[in-house]
Design a protein around this motif. Structure first.
Motif, PDB file in Angstrom:
ATOM      1  N   SER A 199       6.414   9.548   6.462  1.00  0.00           N
ATOM      2  CA  SER A 199       6.193  10.903   6.961  1.00  0.00           C
ATOM      3  C   SER A 199       6.253  10.945   8.487  1.00  0.00           C
ATOM      4  O   SER A 199       6.842  11.854   9.081  1.00  0.00           O
ATOM      5  CB  SER A 199       4.831  11.410   6.474  1.00  0.00           C
ATOM      6  OG  SER A 199       4.558  12.682   7.003  1.00  0.00           O
ATOM      7  N   GLU A 200       5.657   9.922   9.115  1.00  0.00           N
ATOM      8  CA  GLU A 200       5.676   9.853  10.577  1.00  0.00           C
ATOM      9  C   GLU A 200       7.096   9.681  11.094  1.00  0.00           C
ATOM     10  O   GLU A 200       7.493  10.301  12.093  1.00  0.00           O
ATOM     11  CB  GLU A 200       4.791   8.687  11.040  1.00  0.00           C
ATOM     12  CG  GLU A 200       4.712   8.523  12.558  1.00  0.00           C
ATOM     13  CD  GLU A 200       4.034   9.700  13.235  1.00  0.00           C
ATOM     14  OE1 GLU A 200       4.280   9.905  14.442  1.00  0.00           O
ATOM     15  OE2 GLU A 200       3.265  10.418  12.552  1.00  0.00           O
ATOM     16  N   ARG A 201       7.885   8.851  10.401  1.00  0.00           N
ATOM     17  CA  ARG A 201       9.284   8.648  10.811  1.00  0.00           C
ATOM     18  C   ARG A 201      10.081   9.941  10.688  1.00  0.00           C
ATOM     19  O   ARG A 201      10.904  10.268  11.549  1.00  0.00           O
ATOM     20  CB  ARG A 201       9.925   7.561   9.947  1.00  0.00           C
ATOM     21  CG  ARG A 201       9.489   6.162  10.300  1.00  0.00           C
ATOM     22  CD  ARG A 201      10.248   5.153   9.474  1.00  0.00           C
ATOM     23  NE  ARG A 201       9.851   3.805   9.796  1.00  0.00           N
ATOM     24  CZ  ARG A 201      10.316   2.735   9.179  1.00  0.00           C
ATOM     25  NH1 ARG A 201      11.175   2.866   8.187  1.00  0.00           N
ATOM     26  NH2 ARG A 201       9.911   1.532   9.533  1.00  0.00           N
ATOM     27  N   ASP A 236       0.845  -1.189   0.000  1.00  0.00           N
ATOM     28  CA  ASP A 236       0.000   0.000   0.000  1.00  0.00           C
ATOM     29  C   ASP A 236       0.887   1.248   0.000  1.00  0.00           C
ATOM     30  O   ASP A 236       1.506   1.583   1.012  1.00  0.00           O
ATOM     31  CB  ASP A 236      -0.912  -0.020   1.233  1.00  0.00           C
ATOM     32  CG  ASP A 236      -1.972   1.070   1.178  1.00  0.00           C
ATOM     33  OD1 ASP A 236      -1.726   2.115   0.549  1.00  0.00           O
ATOM     34  OD2 ASP A 236      -3.048   0.871   1.769  1.00  0.00           O
ATOM     35  N   ASP A 237       0.955   1.950  -1.136  1.00  0.00           N
ATOM     36  CA  ASP A 237       1.825   3.123  -1.260  1.00  0.00           C
ATOM     37  C   ASP A 237       1.420   4.245  -0.313  1.00  0.00           C
ATOM     38  O   ASP A 237       2.279   4.951   0.247  1.00  0.00           O
ATOM     39  CB  ASP A 237       1.814   3.637  -2.700  1.00  0.00           C
ATOM     40  CG  ASP A 237       2.501   2.677  -3.654  1.00  0.00           C
ATOM     41  OD1 ASP A 237       3.314   1.859  -3.168  1.00  0.00           O
ATOM     42  OD2 ASP A 237       2.243   2.753  -4.873  1.00  0.00           O
ATOM     43  N   SER A 238       0.122   4.448  -0.131  1.00  0.00           N
ATOM     44  CA  SER A 238      -0.326   5.525   0.768  1.00  0.00           C
ATOM     45  C   SER A 238       0.079   5.231   2.208  1.00  0.00           C
ATOM     46  O   SER A 238       0.457   6.136   2.967  1.00  0.00           O
ATOM     47  CB  SER A 238      -1.843   5.692   0.675  1.00  0.00           C
ATOM     48  OG  SER A 238      -2.508   4.498   1.077  1.00  0.00           O
ATOM     49  N   LEU A 239       0.035   3.949   2.594  1.00  0.00           N
ATOM     50  CA  LEU A 239       0.461   3.575   3.939  1.00  0.00           C
ATOM     51  C   LEU A 239       1.966   3.765   4.097  1.00  0.00           C
ATOM     52  O   LEU A 239       2.436   4.235   5.137  1.00  0.00           O
ATOM     53  CB  LEU A 239       0.075   2.116   4.218  1.00  0.00           C
ATOM     54  CG  LEU A 239       0.433   1.571   5.605  1.00  0.00           C
ATOM     55  CD1 LEU A 239      -0.218   2.414   6.695  1.00  0.00           C
ATOM     56  CD2 LEU A 239       0.030   0.100   5.726  1.00  0.00           C
ATOM     57  N   LYS A 240       2.713   3.380   3.046  1.00  0.00           N
ATOM     58  CA  LYS A 240       4.168   3.599   3.069  1.00  0.00           C
ATOM     59  C   LYS A 240       4.489   5.072   3.275  1.00  0.00           C
ATOM     60  O   LYS A 240       5.339   5.452   4.080  1.00  0.00           O
ATOM     61  CB  LYS A 240       4.787   3.123   1.754  1.00  0.00           C
ATOM     62  CG  LYS A 240       5.249   1.694   1.741  1.00  0.00           C
ATOM     63  CD  LYS A 240       6.014   1.433   0.464  1.00  0.00           C
ATOM     64  CE  LYS A 240       6.553   0.003   0.455  1.00  0.00           C
ATOM     65  NZ  LYS A 240       7.357  -0.266  -0.749  1.00  0.00           N
ATOM     66  N   LYS A 241       3.790   5.900   2.488  1.00  0.00           N
ATOM     67  CA  LYS A 241       4.041   7.337   2.548  1.00  0.00           C
ATOM     68  C   LYS A 241       3.711   7.885   3.930  1.00  0.00           C
ATOM     69  O   LYS A 241       4.432   8.730   4.476  1.00  0.00           O
ATOM     70  CB  LYS A 241       3.203   8.038   1.484  1.00  0.00           C
ATOM     71  CG  LYS A 241       3.502   9.518   1.340  1.00  0.00           C
ATOM     72  CD  LYS A 241       2.711  10.117   0.188  1.00  0.00           C
ATOM     73  CE  LYS A 241       3.024  11.603   0.042  1.00  0.00           C
ATOM     74  NZ  LYS A 241       2.262  12.214  -1.078  1.00  0.00           N
ATOM     75  N   GLU A 242       2.628   7.400   4.507  1.00  0.00           N
ATOM     76  CA  GLU A 242       2.224   7.855   5.836  1.00  0.00           C
ATOM     77  C   GLU A 242       3.250   7.465   6.893  1.00  0.00           C
ATOM     78  O   GLU A 242       3.604   8.263   7.774  1.00  0.00           O
ATOM     79  CB  GLU A 242       0.859   7.250   6.182  1.00  0.00           C
ATOM     80  CG  GLU A 242       0.305   7.732   7.512  1.00  0.00           C
ATOM     81  CD  GLU A 242      -1.041   7.125   7.826  1.00  0.00           C
ATOM     82  OE1 GLU A 242      -1.466   7.198   9.003  1.00  0.00           O
ATOM     83  OE2 GLU A 242      -1.681   6.563   6.892  1.00  0.00           O
ATOM     84  N   ILE A 243       3.753   6.231   6.803  1.00  0.00           N
ATOM     85  CA  ILE A 243       4.762   5.761   7.773  1.00  0.00           C
ATOM     86  C   ILE A 243       6.052   6.555   7.629  1.00  0.00           C
ATOM     87  O   ILE A 243       6.671   6.958   8.625  1.00  0.00           O
ATOM     88  CB  ILE A 243       5.014   4.254   7.582  1.00  0.00           C
ATOM     89  CG1 ILE A 243       3.761   3.456   7.965  1.00  0.00           C
ATOM     90  CG2 ILE A 243       6.208   3.803   8.425  1.00  0.00           C
ATOM     91  CD1 ILE A 243       3.874   1.967   7.696  1.00  0.00           C
ATOM     92  N   ASN A 278       8.940  12.948  10.919  1.00  0.00           N
ATOM     93  CA  ASN A 278       8.533  13.847  12.002  1.00  0.00           C
ATOM     94  C   ASN A 278       9.193  13.463  13.323  1.00  0.00           C
ATOM     95  O   ASN A 278       9.655  14.321  14.077  1.00  0.00           O
ATOM     96  CB  ASN A 278       7.007  13.826  12.154  1.00  0.00           C
ATOM     97  CG  ASN A 278       6.297  14.466  10.985  1.00  0.00           C
ATOM     98  OD1 ASN A 278       6.870  15.315  10.291  1.00  0.00           O
ATOM     99  ND2 ASN A 278       5.052  14.070  10.758  1.00  0.00           N
TER     100      ASN A 278
END
Length: 496
Positions: free
Chosen positions: A404-406, A395-402, A408
């Motif tokens: 981004s969180e890292r 899931d690319d959107s999940l990858k991107k979210e993770i 931050n």
């Protein structure tokens, strides 16, 4: 452009490669003793001076008047030309004069004290600062009083210049009266200074000695005075030294008092004198701080291959030495760690950061520095940890979210490191020591690339540890940053 009030702006000047004619007398005049040495004179002459755009307050043409500035020459003297005792002497002089005249509207500045001090150094044998430090300080204070009474304080390099010609008669008189009080009652002034900073054990120690001196005058019983004054007084000093983090000094004080005890005559009802271990254990019980007892006990074990530390720790407790995967300094390895935080580097970092702040508030630079260095290491370890692999995620959107969180979290940890490094600077300045700051300058430089607003304070850090090449580099970076940002609002100018 308006600058914050806590920013000290220095004049930019034109370099003069040769000393001015007015200063030639300084180069050739006869001197009683060995200061300044011929080599130091040559170094100063090679350094030269600068011309800065500053007019005399009584100048008739202030727009076109410039001033000779010898700050580079003074820097050479204070970094290369003074012994440790002479350098310490200036710091003591400044503390005394600043504290005795702090309430005055017009006070003496560094330039006035430096001029008097450097001139006095030429009239004092260099070895006097080792053998009669207090007398040397009093000599300088007497010279300062003479200048104030004469209403003429000569510039060190250009003696025809009067550095206090901008003072009014009333202002000079006020300064003179206060400095005379310092000269007449130096012990009272020193006592007031230390008490105002929260150190009240010295007056109590002095009173104890005076009381026992009266008793000794009547009985001539040196053993009683030693037992009732010298030993208790030393233990009190040990308490203060350990509270401030001077553990080696405290240990040596106890060794010294035991050596003196061996030279004392035997008491009639005493079969043998106590060993150093016996004296040490009795003294240890009088220390209120658990950390001080543990550190001194550990130091004793290291020196004498004993195991007295076991009496002061509880085996069921969790200590930093049992949790952290690297070898720790013996002075903080017995820091107690809550069991529920033993596996979390972030929590461990917070524990040591809090410990560092508490010890810093108590002016214990030793424990504050060691604890903060440990907090930094824990934070760095936390940044390395990757608890979740995302390589196999589809899931690319999940990858991107993770990701981004890292990013931050990493940013927050780096912000935390930035604050730790700035606090390291404050700890080093507490007692004017290069440690712990100098051990972290490479990491600080790397972090500054990501947080360019740190540039001014990093420049000040390099100035503090004496890295002149880096000072020039970061001064240039500051100027460039100011041009890019059009002001100083986004730069960190809080230099502590």
């Amino acid at each position: 452009m308006s600058l914050p009030k806590d920013v000290k702006v220095k004049y930019k000047g034109l370099i003069c490669e040769t000393f001015p004619t007015l200063a030639q007398e300084w180069r050739v005049r006869e001197r009683k003793y060995t200061f300044p040495s011929p080599q130091l004179i040559q170094d100063i002459l090679q350094t030269g001076c600068t011309l800065i755009k500053k007019a005399h307050r009584h100048s008739k043409e202030p727009d076109i008047e410039w001033k000779y500035n010898f700050s580079m020459a003074e820097h050479v003297i204070f970094t290369e030309g003074l012994t440790y005792s002479q350098l310490h002497g200036f710091r003591v002089l400044k503390v005394l004069v600043d504290n005795v005249a702090f309430q005055l509207t017009k006070q003496l500045k560094n330039k006035h004290l430096k001029a008097v001090y450097l001139t006095a150094l030429e009239d004092i044998p260099c070895d006097a600062w080792e053998t009669n430090f207090s007398g040397s300080i009093l000599f300088v204070i007497t010279a300062l009083i003479a200048c104030l009474k004469a209403r003429f304080l000569p510039h060190y390099f250009i003696p025809t210049n009067n550095l206090i010609d901008c003072f009014s008669e009333t202002e000079i008189e006020a300064v003179c009266v206060n400095v005379q009080c310092l000269r007449l009652f130096p012990l009272i002034v020193i006592q007031n200074i230390v008490e105002s900073h929260g150190y009240d054990y010295a007056p109590k120690l002095i009173n104890m000695v005076f009381e026992n001196c009266k008793s000794f005058a009547r009985t001539k019983d040196i053993t009683t005075v030693f037992t009732n004054a010298f030993i208790p007084g030393t233990v009190r000093s040990v308490k203060v030294m350990t509270r401030l983090g001077f553990y080696e000094t405290a240990f040596q004080l106890l060794r010294y008092v035991h050596e003196q005890m061996l030279l004392m005559p035997m008491i009639d009802d005493c079969h043998e004198k106590p060993s150093f271990m016996e004296l040490f254990l009795v003294s240890l019980k009088k220390l209120h701080q658990k950390s001080s007892r543990i550190i001194l006990a550990k130091l004793f074990d290291i020196r004498f291959k004993t195991a007295i530390l076991n009496e002061y720790i509880i085996s069921e407790e969790f200590f930093a030495k049992d949790i952290l995967p690297w070898k720790m300094d013996y002075r903080i390895e017995y820091t107690k760690i809550p069991e529920n935080k033993a596996t979390d580097f972030l929590s461990l970092g917070d524990i040591f950061e809090s410990l560092s702040q508490r010890e810093f508030d108590k002016r214990n630079a030793t424990l504050a520095g060691l604890a903060l260095e440990t907090a930094i290491t824990c934070t760095e370890e936390a940044m390395k940890m990757d608890s979740l692999s995302i390589d196999e995620l589809t899931d690319d959107s999940l990858k991107k979210e993770i990701l981004s969180e890292r990013e931050n979290i990493e940013r927050e940890l780096k912000m935390k490191l930035k604050e730790c490094y700035i606090q390291l600077y404050a700890i080093s300045k507490l007692y004017n020591k290069l440690w712990p700051l100098q051990n972290h300058m490479d990491a600080i430089e790397n972090l500054c690339e990501e947080f360019p607003e740190m540039t001014p304070i990093v420049c000040n850090m390099f100035r503090f540890i004496g890295r002149e090449n880096k000072v020039k580099e970061y001064t240039a970076k500051c100027s460039l940053l100011l041009k890019e940002r059009g002001g100083v609002n986004n730069l960190e100018y809080n230099f502590y």
